[in-house]
Structure formats: C-alpha cells, structure tokens
Design a protein around this motif. Structure first.
Motif, PDB file in Angstrom:
ATOM      1  N   TYR A 579       0.954  -1.133  -0.185  1.00  0.00           N
ATOM      2  CA  TYR A 579      -0.126  -0.181  -0.122  1.00  0.00           C
ATOM      3  C   TYR A 579       0.804   1.218  -0.153  1.00  0.00           C
ATOM      4  CZ  TYR A 579       0.744   0.859   5.088  1.00  0.00           C
ATOM      5  OH  TYR A 579       1.306   0.861   6.352  1.00  0.00           O
ATOM      6  N   GLN A 580       2.135   1.278   0.709  1.00  0.00           N
ATOM      7  CA  GLN A 580       2.703   2.447   0.592  1.00  0.00           C
ATOM      8  C   GLN A 580       3.289   2.700  -0.863  1.00  0.00           C
ATOM      9  OE1 GLN A 580       5.975   1.255   3.356  1.00  0.00           O
ATOM     10  NE2 GLN A 580       5.211   2.596   5.178  1.00  0.00           N
ATOM     11  N   TYR A 582       1.981   1.623  -3.676  1.00  0.00           N
ATOM     12  CA  TYR A 582       1.037   1.868  -4.725  1.00  0.00           C
ATOM     13  C   TYR A 582       0.560   3.461  -4.382  1.00  0.00           C
ATOM     14  CZ  TYR A 582      -3.512   2.383  -7.204  1.00  0.00           C
ATOM     15  OH  TYR A 582      -4.449   2.884  -7.999  1.00  0.00           O
ATOM     16  N   ASN A 583       0.315   3.738  -3.084  1.00  0.00           N
ATOM     17  CA  ASN A 583      -0.158   5.254  -2.794  1.00  0.00           C
ATOM     18  C   ASN A 583       0.726   6.126  -3.274  1.00  0.00           C
ATOM     19  OD1 ASN A 583      -2.342   4.044  -1.719  1.00  0.00           O
ATOM     20  ND2 ASN A 583      -1.794   4.327   0.224  1.00  0.00           N
ATOM     21  N   LYS A 629      -4.010  -2.776   5.079  1.00  0.00           N
ATOM     22  CA  LYS A 629      -3.841  -1.478   4.035  1.00  0.00           C
ATOM     23  C   LYS A 629      -3.638  -2.014   2.830  1.00  0.00           C
ATOM     24  CE  LYS A 629      -3.061   2.078   7.479  1.00  0.00           C
ATOM     25  NZ  LYS A 629      -2.174   3.186   7.934  1.00  0.00           N
ATOM     26  N   ASP A 630      -3.032  -3.065   2.525  1.00  0.00           N
ATOM     27  CA  ASP A 630      -2.625  -3.614   1.277  1.00  0.00           C
ATOM     28  C   ASP A 630      -4.106  -3.843   0.579  1.00  0.00           C
ATOM     29  OD1 ASP A 630      -0.154  -3.265   1.883  1.00  0.00           O
ATOM     30  OD2 ASP A 630       0.094  -5.472   2.465  1.00  0.00           O
ATOM     31  N   ALA A 633      -5.437  -1.129  -1.358  1.00  0.00           N
ATOM     32  CA  ALA A 633      -4.331  -0.717  -2.554  1.00  0.00           C
ATOM     33  C   ALA A 633      -4.382  -1.752  -3.738  1.00  0.00           C
ATOM     34  CB  ALA A 633      -3.108  -0.631  -1.925  1.00  0.00           C
ATOM     35  N   ARG A 636      -7.773  -0.674  -5.573  1.00  0.00           N
ATOM     36  CA  ARG A 636      -7.262   0.456  -6.447  1.00  0.00           C
ATOM     37  C   ARG A 636      -6.715   0.095  -7.607  1.00  0.00           C
ATOM     38  NH1 ARG A 636      -4.847   5.146  -2.907  1.00  0.00           N
ATOM     39  NH2 ARG A 636      -5.088   6.106  -4.812  1.00  0.00           N
TER      40      ARG A 636
END
Length: 960
Positions: A579-580, A582-583, A629-630, A633, A636
């Motif tokens: 997630y880090q 990708y965001n 959180k992944d 992501a 998304r």
C-alpha cells in the motif's frame, strides 16, 4: 581532566607555507581590537547628595529611624537584621556587617523619590547606551559596625535581580547611597582595568548624604570601618531596552580592526578549513539573564562591542550569536569538617569563609570540565534554550574564568570516595563564526528537539526562492538537508543494519519525522539536487504525506522524467509495503497529471511515467509481508488497470496470502465496496470471492497472530485467570501464531456472502466458526464470537430479510451458545467445606457429613441449647459458613448454610455475564424465536447449574 567539545587544530601548514597558528593569531587580533572599543566615560559615578531630605526610613518591627543614626536605632536594626552574606553579597572578613532585605523596610518621605531621580539623572549617557528608561529598585539596607570590611571581589550581575525572592530582568548596575551616620573608614572602592573610583562616605557622614553608582563588571571592596556605623541603602539599577536601531551610536572606524581580524579568519578558511577555528567565544563585561539577552538589551561597553562586531560580521560573511555560557568543573577537594557549611552555601541567608578568605572549596584534582552554551539568541532572535558543548580553546579570554565560581555544590566524603565539589561559572558571551558554519552550529539545538526543524527548512526555502542567486543561502539550505539525512541514515544503520525495517523506534529525537523528510524532498527538488532527493526518500522512517509525492510528480513535469528516474529507482525499494508503494506512485501520477492538465493537457513524459509506475507496482506484488491496508491498495490497482490485472496479478497474490485473514478479508470487503460503486462487475466479484474463500475458510482461525501476540497473550492470560476454578478440563495444544480476525470482519464477510448468494460458502463460514469455538481458548467468546452473533442476529439477518428461524442460523446459534455455556461458564463448582466437628459426638458427625457433601447447601439442628452451642462453637471460625439460630418454634434450630467460595463467586459472575448478553439480543419473544425449543434450557443455564437441596430435619443421608 576531561574537556568536552570538538577539538580544533592548534596549528597547521597551509599550502606548504611556513606553519602559522591561525586560531591563536585570530583570537589575539580580536582581543586587541575589542579591547580598544569602549563607550566614552567612566565605569562609575560618585558624588555627595546636596540638600537631600530625610528619606523617612521605616523599619518593620521597629518604626521610623531618625537620622543621623543613633546608637539605640543602630542596635535595634542589628537585632532585626540578617547575618550577611547571601549568595549575591560581598565577601566579608567578620560577622559585623548586617543587612535588611527590601521587604523589611520602607522609605516613606514624599520628597525622596525626586531625590532618587536626581541621582539617577547624574548617570552619564554612555552607561545607559540603548536604554530608554532607568529606575532604581530598593535592594538592601546595610549597616557596617566597627571592624567590618569586605574584601576585594568581582561584582557583576546584569539582566537579573540579585534578590533571593525573585528574578527581575534587565538589571545593569548598582547604586549605593550612604545615609547620615558618623563613622571613620569604610571607603567604597570600585576598580576596573586598573582604574579605581573611591567614595569616602566618612567625610560628611555626620549629617550629609553621598552616593556611588557603577555599571560594569568591577572589583568591589569596602575598607575597614574604624569607628561608628557605616549606614547605606543599596539599589538595583534596572532598565528597559530602547529598541533603537541596531547600529545606533557605533563610532565610525571602530570596526576596521575587527574587519582585518575577520579577513585573516576568512583567509585561513580558504587555505585550510580544518586548521581554522569554526567558532570563537568572546566574554562580555556583564552577565545578562536569558530574559535580558539580546543585542538591543545590551548596555555600555557590551552594546558598543556587540554593534561593532555585528557590523564587521555583515561585511565579512560572518555571523554572531549571543549566549549564556556555563562552565562546570567537577573534582576532588579537601573536606572542611562542617559538611560544606564552612564555605559557599547557595541557599542560606548567611555564608562562611575559612581562614584563607575563600568562600568555596578549592578543587585539588579536576575530574571533568565542560563548557556549554545554555541559551542562544541571534541579534534579531529567536531565542531558544540550548545544550551545545564547546572547547576551551574556542574562548578568546580564558582568564575570565580564573576567579572563584559563581556557585558551588559540595559533597562530603563517603566510604566510596573523598569529598567532591562542582564549580559553576556563568558568563554572557558573543559567539562568532563563519556563515558557512552557522547551520551546523544551530543544528546542534535542533537535533536535541529544542527547536522544530520544519519551520527552519521552510524559512530557508522561502529565502532561497526570494533570492535565488544568493549562494550562502542556498549552501545553508543544502547543508541543513544533508544533516537531516545523515541523522536518519545513522538511525537506520544502527537499528536495522542492511535493511530498512521501519517498525521500530529508538527515541523521539533519534530520527526525523515524515513531515521533516518531506520538506527535505521538496527543498532538494527546488534546488535541483537530485542526489539529495534520492537520499531523502531512501531514509524516510515514516510514511510521507501525499502532498510530498504529488510535488514529486509536479517536479517530474518541469525537470523531466529521464533526469529524475535514477533517483526514483533508488528510492523505490524503501517503500517496502504494497500500500505504501502504490499510494506513493499513484500520488506522483496525480501530481504530474495536475500540472500537465493546466499546461498542455497531457505532458511529454506521461506515457513513460505510467509504464514505470506500473512496473514498480508489479514489483511490489512479489512475495512479502502483507497488511490490512494492502487490501484497499490492491482494489485501487484493479480499478486503474482492469480485470486482466486483477486475475493475472492481484488474485494469485491474494490467494498466496489467504492464511492472513485480516488482509484477505480487507481485500474482499474493499472489492465488494468497489462493485457497489460500479467499479468492478458483480459477476467478477462473485467469481473472485468464491475462488479466494476456498483458500480462506480452511485457514480461518480464532487464534493469535504474531503482530498481536503480546497483547493477545495478556488478554488470554487475564481471561484464563478470571475463569479458572481449578485444573483446566481440556489441555489445549500450543497454538501456531497465525493471523487472527475480529467480529466485525467476520460479520462483513458473511454479509457479503449473503448478498452475492454464496450459500455454500456462507454455510462453510458458520461451520468453521462452530468448529473453532470448540477448540480455541474460551476468551474468544467475549472478544469475537458473541459480538459476531449479536451482529448477525440483530443487524445482518434483518437487513437481508432472513428470519431468525432459518434452520442454518438457528442451528448455528444454538450450537454456539451451548458451546459457550459448556466451555466458558462451565459447571457450577462443587459445594464442599472441610470437616470442622469434634469427631467425638453424633452432632459433629452429622455436621461433617453435610460439609463434605456438595449436593446440600443448608442443614438444621433442632435441639437443646447446649448441643446447639457445641455445634456453633465448631463452625464460628469458618468463613465458608453462615450460622444463625431460628427461634420460631421449640426446640430452637441452629441453621448452617454454606457460603459460596471464590470459585463459586467467579462462576456466578460468568453466569451474570451470560444472562446480560442474552438480554441484549432482544426481547424475550425474539430470543424464544431464535432459540426455539432449546430456549428454556439455554436461558436457564440448566446444563451447568447444580440442583440445590436442603437436608430435612431427621433425614438420614447415605455417604459413600
């Protein structure tokens, strides 16, 4: 001896020339130049006071004191006085100087304030340079008896009051007014730099007044009084800074010699920077409190010198700061035999001296010596506390510390060692340094958390934007960025060698926050320093804000993707979580597209940037740890790259980590939400759900995961302690540390299955929960299963219009509650009490059989008084029995009841918890509908309740 602070080379060979000791030469040049700068006029003023009125001296507890001073009034004042000397007082040779503090006397004459103002008006202008208003504040009333004298000592306190009761800022001098009192001797002598001023108060002491005011660091003494009483008022001279322009009253040409010294310093830097001093310290004449520290608050010679230095620095690319320096010397000393009271005592109303006249313990063996800048202020602010160690070689005038300390801490000898003393010296100083060293100097303050680095970076960035051609400002910003990066790099290397594991934290100030690193990233892009840009991204120990990555995207549009790509490639591995990464990459694209849309609609580098971003995202789907959180992501990613990406990259990745229930459920929940918004087709979602659930359900467990092991173990231990009534009936095998889940996640998953008509998967989830409830630790009932069941029965089923009588949910509810009752509440503890009888009579035999039989709770003994008293005697010490006599009929009855023990109390508490939870499920009618024919037995907890029986009078009980 240990001296803290960085070492500066004493000498060096510059470009093959003759050795030159540049530090010593520069210090000598500055010393000579500054010694020649002084405000015009004397350091002291002394005059008789002509036509001075009686001040109306009123001493509390005595009354008005007539002048000239009489023998009787002198004796009364001496009785009321304090023994001199306090921590700010002079050094005395006898106990014949007495004093009253300002709180002990008043000056009530209405004419005295004007006389005092007339005296103040005689202070020469040079002494009050930079001062808009001067006033005199009463400090003490002194009386010197015959034989009294004070020995020569330095007296200087500026910027703070010398009263023990408070700290008044901005004190710059002292005023002494001698009152009429006939005496001989007692001359006041003030000496500075070989020049002495003397006030002979004895000349007209019989009926006249005289005064002396002094305004600088001076040597002060009062000669011996040979007869009579020397009687005087002491005032603090305090002032308000004028706020005049900084260069007011700087004599023309005074800074020329200083410029030559700075030119020499600059030359040494250009030849060999390592052999050149990075800072020098000049000690001012006066001491100033932190509140009174600042260029516009300086007075007299200090102001003129500081102004000349500031003017010379501006022309030579140097900088100055004002600071309060504290020298601390720790070492061994001789024991005085009085526990330290024979010497300097900081908090006493009086002080003592030995035969040598010293008021401190001489250190015979220095253990440590440190020089530390405790408070820093630039010529225009801001002020800040500090803790910067310097070297003794940095000080231009080391002789300023040659006299006795300002404060001492003394420790008596112990079995572990001899007596020790700590000496403290306080001096106000000017810190001089090349502009190129200012960032490193101030960074010492920022590094320990005393200043926030973010406003500093923003200020330097704004200055650089306003003056893009100002090289010193650019260099300062670059240096600050480098220092911040070095701190975080050192933290990562120390705590996580060879890897960037961001989960640990050493201390608050051991690394800089994501916001600070984000500012460094922005500054490096503004300066086009792509090397700093890549290093800053690589050392971030926290997530960076979205605006940081959006600004990177904007910078790519202006700098060009090809130029910045290498730095981005080096920084990408630091984004270890899916997630880090990708965001961050998504925000970069958003920033680029925002600028492109405003300018030309697309941007030349967009295609290359999008291809690079997709490649880095695919790299993140390698085998690695996953987090909740992944899940969002990944959904998304699906929305950006479509169903093909979902089935080829995302689905295999999720299935490979299906055992991580938190992550997998988060993905399914977010995917279901995307289908509700129309981002993903419903049939696609159904297919993905069915595929993933085939792996998730078998791996589903209600046991601890490694991330929450400590917390869950504590919770389980607490719960186990709460429900244990004895040996655990089931020995649970050691549980593997696999991901755990929460009640809300299970409820959402079941709700989604119902909405997608996944009846088979729905039933499998319920069966898995039932199975887990029979094996996991009983604590999961209240933490997971019961909250889930409540949510299912009160929200999910009504929302989907499913009646609670549906056989799947009724069966699941009955089985889960029955397991809860059997495994969590457990059967009622046996009602046993150890035998207490005398073992010699039938009554006690009957009592003991009752006590050990768990089936019975109450027994009656209907018999005569002596037999009742005998039984009662043997039961009265037991806390597990309640005994009372019932006199309703004859013969009277002794009733013995078993009182619940600790295990029974815990059991009843668990029963109450169960009853309360079932009440929260709904009304009695609704609960009956849910539980069907099993309602009465379940709600009554029949499976774990033991029947309560009372022994009938005269009934025989058979015991095994």
């Amino acid at each position: 001896m240990a001296t803290a602070g960085p070492n500066t080379a004493g000498e060096g060979t510059l470009d093959g020339e003759v050795d030159m000791n540049y530090p010593q030469i520069i210090k000598q040049q500055l010393r000579i130049s500054l010694s020649g700068i002084a405000s015009a006029g004397s350091f002291a003023t002394y005059n008789p006071c002509l036509n001075a009125p009686n001040p109306g001296l009123f001493v509390k507890g005595i009354g008005f004191i007539s002048l000239p001073l009489s023998e009787q009034n002198a004796g009364s004042i001496i009785q009321a006085s304090l023994s001199r000397l306090g921590k700010d007082s002079a050094i005395v040779s006898a106990r014949t100087i007495k004093e009253l503090d300002s709180e002990q006397f008043e000056l009530r004459s209405p004419a005295w304030p004007q006389t005092l103002q007339d005296i103040i008006d005689q202070i020469p202008p040079h002494a009050t340079a930079g001062v808009s208003a001067v006033k005199a504040e009463p400090y003490k009333l002194l009386i010197y008896q015959r034989g009294a004298e004070s020995k020569p000592h330095e007296q200087y306190v500026v910027g703070q009051s010398r009263t023990r009761s408070c700290r008044e800022p901005l004190v710059f001098g002292t005023l002494e007014i001698c009152l009429p009192s006939k005496h001989e001797g007692g001359f006041l002598q003030i000496t500075k730099a070989g020049e002495t001023g003397t006030l002979n108060s004895a000349t007209n002491s019989g009926s006249g007044y005289s005064f002396m005011a002094w305004y600088a660091k001076v040597t002060h003494e009062v000669t011996r009084v040979t007869s009579g009483y020397r009687f005087s008022l002491i005032y603090n001279l305090i002032y308000t800074p004028s706020g005049a322009p900084l260069f007011t009253a700087v004599p023309d040409g005074e800074e020329d010699d200083l410029r030559r010294a700075f030119d020499l310093w600059r030359e040494s830097l250009s030849r060999n920077e390592k052999a050149s001093p990075n800072k020098l310290i000049y000690v001012l004449d006066r001491n100033y409190s932190n509140e009174g520290l600042g260029a516009r608050a300086l007075v007299g010679n200090d102001r003129v010198k500081a102004l000349c230095l500031q003017k010379a620095c501006m022309g030579a690319d140097f900088f100055l700061y004002l600071s309060n320096l504290e020298r601390t010397v720790r070492g061994n000393c001789d024991e005085d035999g009085f526990g330290g009271l024979a010497y300097f005592v900081d908090d006493l109303g009086s002080s003592h001296e030995d035969d040598s006249g010293k008021t401190y313990h001489e250190i015979t063996g220095i253990q440590t010596k440190t020089d530390e800048l405790k408070y820093i202020v630039g010529p225009y602010g801001p002020e800040t506390s500090a803790s910067i160690l310097i070297g003794e070689h940095d000080i231009i005038q080391p002789e300023e510390f040659a006299n006795g300390p300002d404060k001492e801490e003394y420790s008596v000898a112990t079995q572990d060692g001899g007596a020790t003393a700590i000496h403290y010296y306080h001096r106000t100083v000017v810190v001089l340094m090349p502009r190129s060293h200012c960032i490193d100097f101030l960074f010492e303050i920022v590094k320990d958390g005393r200043l926030d680095v973010i406003p500093w970076i923003k200020s330097l960035m704004q200055d650089t934007e306003r003056s893009p051609n100002d090289s010193p400002r650019k260099d300062g910003l670059i240096r600050l960025c480098q220092l911040i990066i070095e701190v975080n790099k050192a933290f990562l290397e120390k705590n996580h060698p060879g890897q960037h594991n961001k989960s640990k934290r050493e201390s608050k100030n051991s690394q800089y926050s994501g916001d600070a690193i984000g500012r460094v990233v922005g500054a490096s892009l503004m300066l086009r320093r792509l090397d700093l840009f890549g290093e800053a991204l690589a050392v971030a120990t926290e997530e960076l804000s979205p605006w940081v990555y959006a600004n990177i995207g904007k910078a790519i549009h202006s700098i060009g993707f090809a130029e910045i790509k290498d730095s981005l490639d080096k920084a990408a591995p630091s984004l270890t979580r899916v997630y880090q990464r990708y965001n961050a990459l998504d925000d970069i694209l958003i920033g680029y597209e925002a600028v492109a849309e405003l300018q030309d609609g697309r941007g030349d580098d967009l295609a290359d940037l999008e291809e690079w971003v997709k490649g880095k995202i695919e790299e993140s789907l390698d085998d690695r740890l996953v987090f909740m959180k992944d899940g969002l992501a990944l959904v998304r990613m699906t929305g950006r790259y479509g169903n093909e990406f979902l089935f080829e990259r995302v689905l295999p990745f999720v299935k490979a980590h299906a055992s991580n229930a938190k992550f997998t459920m988060a993905f399914l929940t977010n995917l279901f939400g995307a289908s509700n918004k129309g981002a993903v087709a419903r049939n696609v979602v159904t297919s993905v759900f069915r595929d993933i659930l085939s792996d998730l359900i078998p791996a589903l467990t209600l046991r601890c995961d490694s991330e929450a092991t400590t917390k869950r173990q504590r919770t389980d231990a607490e719960c186990k302690s709460r429900i244990d009534d004895g040996p655990e009936p089931t020995q649970y095998p050691e549980q593997p540390f696999v991901p755990s889940i929460d009640s809300q996640s299970i409820a959402r998953l079941l709700d989604h299955c119902i909405s997608l008509n996944l009846d088979q998967e729905n039933l499998q989830v319920l069966q898995k929960l039932t199975s887990e409830s029979q094996n996991a630790h009983p604590s999961i009932f209240h933490s997971i299963l019961l909250p889930f069941l409540t949510h299912l029965l009160t929200i999910i089923l009504p929302a989907n219009k499913i009646p609670p009588t549906d056989f799947r949910y009724r069966l699941f509810t009955q089985e889960l509650i029955s397991t809860y009752i059997a495994r969590y509440i457990r059967p009622e503890p046996e009602n046993r009490v150890p035998p207490l009888g005398c073992r010699e009579c039938r009554d006690c035999e009957k009592l003991d059989r009752f006590l050990v039989d768990p089936k019975f709770n109450t027994i009656r003994f209907s018999m005569v008084q002596c037999r009742r008293e005998h039984v009662e005697h043997h039961t009265q010490e037991s806390r597990e029995l309640r005994v009372e006599t019932v006199r309703a009929s004859l013969p009277h009855s002794l009733v013995v009841k078993k009182v619940a023990g600790e295990a029974a109390v815990k059991w009843r508490k668990r029963c109450e918890e169960a009853e309360k939870w079932m009440q929260e499920l709904g009304s009695e009618t609704q609960v009956k509908e849910m539980l069907g024919s099993g309602y009465k037995a379940i709600v009554g907890l029949n499976a774990v309740r033991a029947p309560v029986t009372e022994v009938e009078p005269g009934r025989k009980i058979q015991y095994s």
